[in-house]
Write an enzyme that holds these catalytic residues in place. Structure first.
Site, PDB file in Angstrom:
ATOM      1  N   ASP A  21       7.901   4.218  42.487  1.00 49.08           N
ATOM      2  CA  ASP A  21       7.247   3.008  42.970  1.00 49.08           C
ATOM      3  C   ASP A  21       6.918   2.101  41.765  1.00 49.08           C
ATOM      4  O   ASP A  21       6.020   2.413  40.986  1.00 49.08           O
ATOM      5  CB  ASP A  21       5.974   3.392  43.717  1.00 49.08           C
ATOM      6  CG  ASP A  21       5.400   2.257  44.544  1.00 49.08           C
ATOM      7  OD1 ASP A  21       5.997   1.159  44.528  1.00 49.08           O
ATOM      8  OD2 ASP A  21       4.372   2.475  45.194  1.00 49.08           O
ATOM      9  N   ARG A  78       2.498  -6.765  49.781  1.00 49.23           N
ATOM     10  CA  ARG A  78       1.452  -6.376  50.736  1.00 49.23           C
ATOM     11  C   ARG A  78       2.027  -6.068  52.119  1.00 49.23           C
ATOM     12  O   ARG A  78       1.364  -6.286  53.139  1.00 49.23           O
ATOM     13  CB  ARG A  78       0.388  -7.470  50.857  1.00 49.23           C
ATOM     14  CG  ARG A  78      -0.409  -7.725  49.599  1.00 49.23           C
ATOM     15  CD  ARG A  78      -1.195  -6.514  49.166  1.00 49.23           C
ATOM     16  NE  ARG A  78      -2.119  -6.805  48.077  1.00 49.23           N
ATOM     17  CZ  ARG A  78      -2.798  -5.903  47.413  1.00 49.23           C
ATOM     18  NH1 ARG A  78      -2.644  -4.624  47.746  1.00 49.23           N
ATOM     19  NH2 ARG A  78      -3.618  -6.228  46.442  1.00 49.23           N
ATOM     20  N   HIS A 109      -3.575   2.092  43.755  1.00 42.33           N
ATOM     21  CA  HIS A 109      -2.501   3.053  44.013  1.00 42.33           C
ATOM     22  C   HIS A 109      -2.904   4.451  43.529  1.00 42.33           C
ATOM     23  O   HIS A 109      -2.645   5.454  44.193  1.00 42.33           O
ATOM     24  CB  HIS A 109      -1.214   2.613  43.310  1.00 42.33           C
ATOM     25  CG  HIS A 109      -0.442   1.573  44.067  1.00 42.33           C
ATOM     26  ND1 HIS A 109       0.739   1.845  44.709  1.00 42.33           N
ATOM     27  CD2 HIS A 109      -0.702   0.266  44.307  1.00 42.33           C
ATOM     28  CE1 HIS A 109       1.185   0.739  45.294  1.00 42.33           C
ATOM     29  NE2 HIS A 109       0.330  -0.239  45.053  1.00 42.33           N
ATOM     30  N   GLY A 166      10.372  -3.736  51.301  1.00 47.17           N
ATOM     31  CA  GLY A 166       9.298  -4.508  51.908  1.00 47.17           C
ATOM     32  C   GLY A 166       8.818  -5.586  50.971  1.00 47.17           C
ATOM     33  O   GLY A 166       9.035  -5.511  49.749  1.00 47.17           O
ATOM     34  N   GLU A 190       5.401   7.925  33.814  1.00 46.06           N
ATOM     35  CA  GLU A 190       5.617   6.503  33.637  1.00 46.06           C
ATOM     36  C   GLU A 190       6.893   6.272  32.834  1.00 46.06           C
ATOM     37  O   GLU A 190       7.094   6.883  31.782  1.00 46.06           O
ATOM     38  CB  GLU A 190       4.421   5.854  32.927  1.00 46.06           C
ATOM     39  CG  GLU A 190       3.114   5.978  33.711  1.00 46.06           C
ATOM     40  CD  GLU A 190       1.959   5.292  33.012  1.00 46.06           C
ATOM     41  OE1 GLU A 190       2.188   4.733  31.912  1.00 46.06           O
ATOM     42  OE2 GLU A 190       0.840   5.312  33.545  1.00 46.06           O
ATOM     43  N   GLY A 192       2.891  -3.021  53.049  1.00 42.23           N
ATOM     44  CA  GLY A 192       2.582  -1.641  53.404  1.00 42.23           C
ATOM     45  C   GLY A 192       3.693  -0.673  53.049  1.00 42.23           C
ATOM     46  O   GLY A 192       3.672   0.484  53.475  1.00 42.23           O
ATOM     47  N   LYS A 193       4.651  -1.124  52.230  1.00 38.76           N
ATOM     48  CA  LYS A 193       5.793  -0.260  51.902  1.00 38.76           C
ATOM     49  C   LYS A 193       5.378   0.953  51.093  1.00 38.76           C
ATOM     50  O   LYS A 193       5.899   2.060  51.298  1.00 38.76           O
ATOM     51  CB  LYS A 193       6.871  -1.051  51.157  1.00 38.76           C
ATOM     52  CG  LYS A 193       6.439  -1.695  49.840  1.00 38.76           C
ATOM     53  CD  LYS A 193       7.563  -2.523  49.247  1.00 38.76           C
ATOM     54  CE  LYS A 193       7.175  -3.130  47.898  1.00 38.76           C
ATOM     55  NZ  LYS A 193       6.040  -4.088  48.007  1.00 38.76           N
ATOM     56  N   SER A 194       4.438   0.791  50.159  1.00 37.75           N
ATOM     57  CA  SER A 194       4.010   1.928  49.345  1.00 37.75           C
ATOM     58  C   SER A 194       3.288   2.979  50.188  1.00 37.75           C
ATOM     59  O   SER A 194       3.520   4.180  50.040  1.00 37.75           O
ATOM     60  CB  SER A 194       3.107   1.453  48.205  1.00 37.75           C
ATOM     61  OG  SER A 194       3.831   0.654  47.288  1.00 37.75           O
ATOM     62  N   ALA A 206       5.729   0.369  36.348  1.00 40.18           N
ATOM     63  CA  ALA A 206       5.089  -0.891  35.963  1.00 40.18           C
ATOM     64  C   ALA A 206       5.138  -1.088  34.453  1.00 40.18           C
ATOM     65  O   ALA A 206       4.965  -0.150  33.675  1.00 40.18           O
ATOM     66  CB  ALA A 206       3.642  -0.916  36.444  1.00 40.18           C
TER      67      ALA A 206
END
Length: 622
Positions: free
Chosen positions: A91, A16, A55, A13, A67, A18-20, A39
């Site tokens: 993610d 913004r 999140h 996606g 992480e 909405g994939k997460s 990240a």
């Protein structure tokens, strides 16, 4: 690979999209999830930190976080070390690719890193959901670094799409499955082994039975009971068949109820202006506290800073019936007794409605199937029920009602509302499902566990299904929830405020917002009650309860009990004058009419007249 052969999903996606949130919904039925964050950096970027914190707030407390940061090999190792009972959510792969391309790691065989990750995904025994940005639809980057990132991420997405069992593309919050692997039945277990009722693993099932074909009950007519003293006599009204004004839905050129409907919004100015005006009226003490929420809501929905109290309210009571484990511990004969009492205007609801001058419209919805076995109804029944609910709101408006109180009762309603909350928000069903109370204040924990198992099995069954509004109604909600959703849509179209009460009203609000986001702005929660299900759903809808006094009556009785208090508060804004201390001078609006009048010839001239009559020298020296 997991026992039902569903193992790995890649969710793609844009920003913004909405994939997460969709990926989190896919693993909502897992008892625990290992969330792998990829990240890199962002310590000096407040906006980036805000994204990460958003999140984090969405994740249930039962989830653990790991992480990988700047070590891309760590992600491959985590997948290799995963156990069959694990559930992992990564993610997202954009952060992983950024760490692979880090100049500090070069020279490095980037293609080998991608190949190793794809191999680890393919061999991973755990249930695995990976989130990745889709870069193929964006503009070609203008910098060499940007092009290198887009190329590397596109190559990674292709490799993982080939390795995963299923691939979904999310656009504007709506998922589309690009690749799907149909689940197959696992081998039959030994007859001596029975799964625990609350076992985290989904139960072994053969191919699900076909959905029940439920013929829309076009002859259903709600019983409308008018208030009277003493107990009112029931009055039948053909509110689903009598002619009503043209539906705005049809007048707008649309032919069906579907997402993206354009319905009216309450006034954006009247509500805040009324709250501000409330600070100046002649009230003792510090004001009305949380009751100001009801005043602001009434002002916005009536488009005036001096709203009138809701003097003509209709209680729309939807009686639903659900089969399977959702109805465990419920006495159907006792439910039927309460429905009959509401239709006759007797019992608790009849007494409370009579005291506040409200009438009651009772609609018996078509029976729904067991949500753990398959879709609880069919698409035709959902569409018919939505329109029945819309016409119920039309009938209330045509009867001159200035507010609708929406509630429900029946067998399995609380479990179904819990499943809808879990499917639309990712909430933990076990934490939301209310306990089963028997007459006499005794709890039936065995029945509660059966309900939990039904919700768990239903969530597992639809884990790969679309989560649109009509999909949720067909798979989980059933005709009663569809009728309640139609009431909210019709009420918004006719600009009628809706007072929500209990699980059915909150669940309908969650479904209706996906059809028309404006509906939630026409809703208010008079009393929060004690159910975590209601509080959590209201929080998602952005509805702050006006009062929290701990009532646990349900079926509309909570709202009927506090309605007189709300009426009194709303009426104060137009009944009371401005506090005298806030008036600039005598004669301003808000002073008593008993103030002594001033003769015209004794009145002081206003400032403009005085200036005009003054000599030029006097005006210059002023």
């Amino acid at each position: 690979m997991s026992e039902d052969r569903w193992n790995t999903v890649l969710v793609l996606g844009g920003i913004r999209s909405g994939k997460s949130a969709f990926a989190e919904a896919l693993v909502a039925d897992a008892p625990s999830v290992r969330y792998v964050a990829t990240a890199v950096g962002g310590e000096d970027d407040p906006e980036w930190r805000d994204r990460i914190e958003a999140h984090q707030r969405r994740r249930p407390q039962s989830w653990s976080t790991e992480e990988t940061a700047g070590d891309p090999a760590r992600l491959t190792a985590l997948l290799t070390e995963a156990k069959p009972d694990d559930t992992l959510l990564i993610d997202d792969l954009g952060g992983w690719v950024a760490s692979v391309l880090d100049p500090a790691r070069q020279p490095q065989d980037d293609e080998a890193e991608v190949t190793a990750l794809a191999g680890a995904v393919r061999a991973c025994p755990a249930r695995l959901v990976l989130v990745s940005p889709e870069v193929g639809l964006s503009l070609v980057p203008v910098t060499p670094v940007g092009r290198a990132f887009a190329d590397a991420l596109g190559t990674t997405n292709q490799a993982l799409a080939e390795a995963c069992d299923s691939v979904a593309l999310v656009v504007a919050g709506q998922p589309t499955w690009l690749k799907r692997t149909a689940p197959v039945a696992r081998e039959t277990a030994s007859p001596s082994r029975q799964p625990a009722v609350l076992s985290p693993a989904p139960p072994a099932v053969a191919a699900p039975p076909p959905p029940p074909v439920l013929t829309p009950d076009t002859t259903a007519e709600p019983t409308v009971v008018l208030p009277a003293a003493p107990a009112p006599e029931p009055v039948r009204a053909d509110v689903l068949t009598e002619s009503t004004m043209t539906l705005p839905l049809v007048a707008s050129g649309l032919t069906e109820i579907k997402p993206g409907m354009d319905l009216p919004m309450p006034s954006s100015d009247a509500g805040p202006d009324a709250r501000e005006r409330l600070t100046g009226i002649d009230l003792p003490g510090a004001g009305l506290g949380p009751l100001a929420e009801a005043i602001e809501f009434a002002a916005a929905t009536q488009d005036t800073t001096t709203p009138r109290s809701w003097d003509s309210v209709r209680l729309v009571l939807i009686a639903g019936r659900h089969g399977g484990g959702a109805a465990a511990g419920t006495d159907p004969f006792d439910v039927e007794r309460r429905v009959a009492e509401a239709e006759a205007g007797t019992g608790l609801l009849g007494r409370l409605a009579g005291q506040v001058g409200a009438d009651i419209a009772v609609l018996r919805a078509t029976e729904a199937g067991a949500m753990e076995d398959g879709p609880v109804t069919d698409e035709a029944t959902v569409e018919a029920a939505l329109r029945d609910g819309w016409r119920l709101a039309d009938a209330a408006a045509d009867a001159g009602r200035d507010a609708i109180l929406l509630a429900g009762l029946g067998t399995g309603v609380e479990a179904v509302a819990t499943a809808v909350l879990a499917a639309t928000t990712g909430a933990e069903p076990v934490a939301m499902l209310p306990r089963v109370m028997l007459p006499g204040g005794r709890f039936d924990d065995n029945a509660w566990m059966v309900r939990c198992a039904a919700v768990r099995d239903a969530m597992h069954r639809i884990r790969q299904e679309p989560r649109g509004a009509t999909d949720v109604l067909r798979e989980l909600g059933g005709p009663d929830l569809a009728v309640a959703t139609g009431v909210l849509l019709g009420a918004a179209a006719r600009r009628i405020p809706v007072l929500l009460d209990g699980p059915l009203g909150i669940a309908a609000g969650l479904v209706a917002r996906d059809l028309a986001a404006q509906t939630r702005h026409w809703c208010v929660l008079p009393e929060a009650g004690t159910l975590a299900l209601v509080k959590q759903g209201a929080d998602v809808l952005g509805l702050a309860p006006v009062l929290e006094i701990g009532l646990d009556l349900g079926e509309g009785a909570n709202a009927l009990t506090v309605l007189p208090v709300l009426r009194t508060a709303v009426g104060l804004l137009s009944a009371l004058p401005v506090h005298p201390a806030l008036l600039a001078e005598h004669g301003d609006a808000g002073l008593s009419d008993e103030a002594e009048p001033v003769a015209d010839d004794e009145a002081e001239p206003d400032s403009e007249t005085a200036d005009d009559e003054a000599e030029p020298g006097e005006r210059a020296g002023a």
